[in-house]
Design an enzyme around this catalytic site. Structure first.
Site, PDB file in Angstrom:
ATOM      1  CG  ASP A  56      -0.371   0.263   2.536  1.00 42.89           C
ATOM      2  OD1 ASP A  56       0.869   0.450   2.610  1.00 42.89           O
ATOM      3  OD2 ASP A  56      -1.113   0.315   3.531  1.00 42.89           O
ATOM      4  CG  HIS A  57      -0.782   4.725   1.529  1.00 46.24           C
ATOM      5  ND1 HIS A  57      -1.825   3.811   1.585  1.00 46.24           N
ATOM      6  CD2 HIS A  57      -0.785   5.362   2.730  1.00 46.24           C
ATOM      7  CE1 HIS A  57      -2.436   3.915   2.765  1.00 46.24           C
ATOM      8  NE2 HIS A  57      -1.818   4.837   3.474  1.00 46.24           N
ATOM      9  CG  HIS A  95      12.533 -23.460  13.107  1.00 49.00           C
ATOM     10  ND1 HIS A  95      12.736 -23.222  14.451  1.00 49.00           N
ATOM     11  CD2 HIS A  95      13.713 -23.992  12.650  1.00 49.00           C
ATOM     12  CE1 HIS A  95      13.960 -23.582  14.787  1.00 49.00           C
ATOM     13  NE2 HIS A  95      14.581 -24.050  13.711  1.00 49.00           N
ATOM     14  CB  CYS A 102       1.022  -2.133   4.811  1.00 53.40           C
ATOM     15  SG  CYS A 102       0.981  -3.048   6.360  1.00 53.40           S
ATOM     16  N   GLY A 103       2.390   0.080   6.149  1.00 54.11           N
ATOM     17  CA  GLY A 103       3.053   0.955   7.111  1.00 54.11           C
ATOM     18  C   GLY A 103       3.777   0.170   8.192  1.00 54.11           C
ATOM     19  CB  THR A 104       2.668  -1.821  10.940  1.00 50.75           C
ATOM     20  OG1 THR A 104       1.459  -2.391  10.381  1.00 50.75           O
ATOM     21  CG2 THR A 104       2.343  -0.501  11.610  1.00 50.75           C
ATOM     22  N   GLY A 105       3.439  -3.501   8.238  1.00 53.52           N
ATOM     23  CA  GLY A 105       3.540  -4.907   7.799  1.00 53.52           C
ATOM     24  C   GLY A 105       2.432  -5.754   8.400  1.00 53.52           C
ATOM     25  CB  ILE A 106       0.418  -5.331  11.472  1.00 50.02           C
ATOM     26  CG1 ILE A 106       1.670  -5.297  12.349  1.00 50.02           C
ATOM     27  CG2 ILE A 106      -0.703  -6.101  12.182  1.00 50.02           C
ATOM     28  CD1 ILE A 106       1.522  -4.461  13.620  1.00 50.02           C
ATOM     29  N   GLY A 107      -1.148  -5.132   8.857  1.00 48.36           N
ATOM     30  CA  GLY A 107      -2.435  -5.262   8.159  1.00 48.36           C
ATOM     31  C   GLY A 107      -2.338  -6.108   6.903  1.00 48.36           C
ATOM     32  NE  ARG A 157      12.997 -30.441  16.354  1.00 52.88           N
ATOM     33  CZ  ARG A 157      13.679 -29.342  16.653  1.00 52.88           C
ATOM     34  NH1 ARG A 157      13.197 -28.474  17.520  1.00 52.88           N
ATOM     35  NH2 ARG A 157      14.859 -29.094  16.092  1.00 52.88           N
ATOM     36  CG  HIS A 158      11.501 -27.531  12.204  1.00 50.92           C
ATOM     37  ND1 HIS A 158      11.106 -26.902  13.370  1.00 50.92           N
ATOM     38  CD2 HIS A 158      12.848 -27.697  12.293  1.00 50.92           C
ATOM     39  CE1 HIS A 158      12.175 -26.683  14.122  1.00 50.92           C
ATOM     40  NE2 HIS A 158      13.234 -27.156  13.498  1.00 50.92           N
TER      41      HIS A 158
HETATM   42  C1  RB5 Z   1      -2.068   2.921   6.438  1.00 50.16           C
HETATM   43  O1  RB5 Z   1      -2.077   4.177   6.998  1.00 50.16           O
HETATM   44  C2  RB5 Z   1      -1.648   1.887   7.467  1.00 50.16           C
HETATM   45  O2  RB5 Z   1      -2.684   1.656   8.363  1.00 50.16           O
HETATM   46  C3  RB5 Z   1      -1.228   0.601   6.789  1.00 50.16           C
HETATM   47  O3  RB5 Z   1      -0.184   0.866   5.908  1.00 50.16           O
HETATM   48  C4  RB5 Z   1      -0.725  -0.505   7.695  1.00 50.16           C
HETATM   49  O4  RB5 Z   1       0.253  -0.059   8.557  1.00 50.16           O
HETATM   50  C5  RB5 Z   1      -1.739  -1.303   8.362  1.00 50.16           C
HETATM   51  O5  RB5 Z   1      -1.481  -2.278   9.083  1.00 50.16           O
END
Ligand code: RB5
Length: 149
Positions: free
Chosen positions: A7-8, A97, A64-69, A132-133
């Site tokens: 994303d951006h 692993h 993405c910004g955090t990689g989380i979403g 195992r893995h």
């Molecule tokens: C976008 O602002 C931000 O929420 C997205 O890039 C990401 O970090 C979500 O997990």
């Protein structure tokens, strides 16, 4: 073939990662976005994960910004094991692993040089393949198929 999607918030890492892929002579497919305009990360995680799950691309790297979403979105697709990494040790072990087939990075969390190191290690490290893995990875996939005994 590696699919790249972001994303951006993840766009800032794209060029550095393309540099690593070129240095390693690994072909890639960049499916976007290449704009700084705000866009929805689930769309990009989904598109990249579909290409990996279908076998069209061997592995995927999403940002993405955090990689989380974007990792949460990718992990909703059957067959995907996507890891968010902010360090090289996790990148290595996620391959050895957990046999991860997608890597997620946060453009607002890791700098370009660290991101490049993480990607290189993640791409170079094979799955350990030991019983195992392999058993544990199979258990993860059994959960996905609702076949965990
Ligand atoms: C976008 O602002 C931000 O929420 C997205 O890039 C990401 O970090 C979500 O997990």
């Amino acid at each position: 073939m590696i699919v790249l999607a972001n994303d951006h918030g993840g766009l800032i890492l794209k060029q550095p990662l393309i540099e690593v892929l070129n240095e390693m002579d690994i072909p890639f497919r960049d499916i976007g976005t290449n704009s700084t305009e705000s866009t929805d990360y689930p769309l990009w995680g989904y598109k990249a994960a579909q290409l990996v799950a279908s076998g069209e691309c061997e592995r995927g790297i999403v940002m993405c910004g955090t990689g989380i979403g974007i990792s949460l979105s990718a992990n909703k697709i059957k067959g995907i094991r996507c890891v968010v990494c902010t360090d090289c040790y996790s990148a290595k072990l996620s391959r050895a692993h957990n046999d991860t087939n997608m890597l997620a990075l946060g453009g607002r969390v890791v700098g370009p040089d660290l991101a490049k190191m993480i990607v290189q290690i993640w791409l170079e490290t094979p799955f350990d393949g030991g019983e195992r893995h392999a058993r544990r990875v199979k258990m993860i996939m059994d959960i996905e198929r609702d076949q965990m005994l």
